[in-house]
Each structure stands twice: as C-alpha cells, then as structure tokens.
Motif scaffolding. Sequence first.
Motif, PDB file in Angstrom:
ATOM      1  N   VAL A   1       4.754   6.612  -0.366  1.00  0.00           N
ATOM      2  CA  VAL A   1       5.750   5.601  -0.023  1.00  0.00           C
ATOM      3  C   VAL A   1       5.087   4.224  -0.078  1.00  0.00           C
ATOM      4  N   GLU A   2       5.656   3.322  -0.867  1.00  0.00           N
ATOM      5  CA  GLU A   2       5.100   1.971  -0.992  1.00  0.00           C
ATOM      6  C   GLU A   2       5.734   1.049   0.046  1.00  0.00           C
ATOM      7  N   VAL A   3       4.891   0.487   0.922  1.00  0.00           N
ATOM      8  CA  VAL A   3       5.355  -0.402   1.991  1.00  0.00           C
ATOM      9  C   VAL A   3       4.419  -1.603   2.091  1.00  0.00           C
ATOM     10  N   PRO A   4       4.874  -2.697   2.721  1.00  0.00           N
ATOM     11  CA  PRO A   4       3.957  -3.805   2.975  1.00  0.00           C
ATOM     12  C   PRO A   4       2.799  -3.347   3.858  1.00  0.00           C
ATOM     13  N   LYS A   5       1.610  -3.814   3.555  1.00  0.00           N
ATOM     14  CA  LYS A   5       0.415  -3.383   4.270  1.00  0.00           C
ATOM     15  C   LYS A   5       0.491  -3.676   5.766  1.00  0.00           C
ATOM     16  N   GLY A   6       1.165  -4.720   6.161  1.00  0.00           N
ATOM     17  CA  GLY A   6       1.251  -5.097   7.566  1.00  0.00           C
ATOM     18  C   GLY A   6       2.240  -4.287   8.390  1.00  0.00           C
ATOM     19  N   TRP A   7       2.977  -3.392   7.764  1.00  0.00           N
ATOM     20  CA  TRP A   7       3.963  -2.601   8.494  1.00  0.00           C
ATOM     21  C   TRP A   7       3.291  -1.530   9.331  1.00  0.00           C
ATOM     22  N   SER A   8       3.923  -1.193  10.446  1.00  0.00           N
ATOM     23  CA  SER A   8       3.444  -0.090  11.282  1.00  0.00           C
ATOM     24  C   SER A   8       3.835   1.241  10.637  1.00  0.00           C
TER      25      SER A   8
ATOM     26  N   GLU B   1       0.839  -1.188   0.000  1.00  0.00           N
ATOM     27  CA  GLU B   1       0.000   0.000   0.000  1.00  0.00           C
ATOM     28  C   GLU B   1       0.880   1.247   0.000  1.00  0.00           C
ATOM     29  N   ARG B   2       0.275   2.359  -0.398  1.00  0.00           N
ATOM     30  CA  ARG B   2       0.979   3.644  -0.437  1.00  0.00           C
ATOM     31  C   ARG B   2       0.598   4.449   0.798  1.00  0.00           C
TER      32      ARG B   2
ATOM     33  N   ARG C   1      14.514  10.196  -5.945  1.00  0.00           N
ATOM     34  CA  ARG C   1      14.246   9.687  -4.595  1.00  0.00           C
ATOM     35  C   ARG C   1      13.545   8.338  -4.650  1.00  0.00           C
ATOM     36  N   GLU C   2      14.068   7.364  -3.887  1.00  0.00           N
ATOM     37  CA  GLU C   2      13.382   6.077  -3.768  1.00  0.00           C
ATOM     38  C   GLU C   2      12.061   6.285  -3.045  1.00  0.00           C
ATOM     39  N   GLY C   3      11.085   5.467  -3.392  1.00  0.00           N
ATOM     40  CA  GLY C   3       9.784   5.601  -2.763  1.00  0.00           C
ATOM     41  C   GLY C   3       9.117   4.264  -2.494  1.00  0.00           C
ATOM     42  N   SER C   4       9.874   3.183  -2.599  1.00  0.00           N
ATOM     43  CA  SER C   4       9.284   1.860  -2.449  1.00  0.00           C
ATOM     44  C   SER C   4      10.218   0.931  -1.683  1.00  0.00           C
ATOM     45  N   VAL C   5       9.680   0.279  -0.667  1.00  0.00           N
ATOM     46  CA  VAL C   5      10.447  -0.731   0.058  1.00  0.00           C
ATOM     47  C   VAL C   5      10.764  -1.895  -0.876  1.00  0.00           C
ATOM     48  N   ARG C   6       9.861  -2.179  -1.788  1.00  0.00           N
ATOM     49  CA  ARG C   6      10.080  -3.256  -2.755  1.00  0.00           C
ATOM     50  C   ARG C   6      11.351  -2.994  -3.564  1.00  0.00           C
TER      51      ARG C   6
ATOM     52  N   ALA D   1       7.534   1.890  11.315  1.00  0.00           N
ATOM     53  CA  ALA D   1       8.436   1.213  10.378  1.00  0.00           C
ATOM     54  C   ALA D   1       8.490   1.973   9.051  1.00  0.00           C
ATOM     55  N   THR D   2       7.337   2.451   8.595  1.00  0.00           N
ATOM     56  CA  THR D   2       7.286   3.243   7.361  1.00  0.00           C
ATOM     57  C   THR D   2       8.140   4.492   7.493  1.00  0.00           C
ATOM     58  N   ASN D   3       7.996   5.203   8.591  1.00  0.00           N
ATOM     59  CA  ASN D   3       8.751   6.437   8.809  1.00  0.00           C
ATOM     60  C   ASN D   3      10.253   6.182   8.860  1.00  0.00           C
TER      61      ASN D   3
END
Length: 111
Positions: A69-76, A49-50, A97-102, A79-81
Amino acid sequence: MAYTNMAVNEKTLQSKPATTADVDVRTGLEFQRKFTDGKVSPFDAVEWERRVALIGNEKGKTIFRQENVEVPKGWSQTATNIVASKYFHGKLNTPDREGSVRRCASSSAAS
C-alpha cells in the motif's frame, strides 16, 4: 421585462429593468494558489512509502490485510489501515484493487 429591487452592482440600485450594460460580466470564481506553484505536482512534493495494511481482532486474528500500500511517509499505521480498508476500491488480491493513496486522492479530486 421583470423589475427587481436587488442590487446586482452599483449601477442597478434603483428599481428598473437591468440591461447587459448594467451587469458586470464575470467568467466565474477565481482562486489564487496558496500551497502549490502550479509547476510541480502536489503529489511529487510528498515522500511516499510502501507498507502493509493490517487489521486484527481482539483475539489477534487478521481480519484485513493488504500488502504494498502506497501512503505518505508521515502517515501513522492506523491511518494506513483505515484508508486501505475503507476507501480503496476493488476486490482484495486482484489487479483491480486500489493500492495507492496518491491514486485514490487523485481520482477523488477529479470527481
């Protein structure tokens, strides 16, 4: 030729010069898959999710903000910050700038 007392395999236990016939030929370490099947990308098995990564100071002033910012949906949100502020490369608010954990994890794994 050098002599060794080190056991390379059961054929080379005595102190004599080792020949290529005495040593097992191996191509490297082998690992069996445990969490993936090799057919589907591990990144496709995660729901993404973004979000907006936002860090404020004790007075409530924003000191870091990155949108989309693209992160796994289960992350807090914490963790995103952290990952957006500490591990993404490139100058904020630029196309570099990177914008995805993937993408970040993929490039880290490849290095």
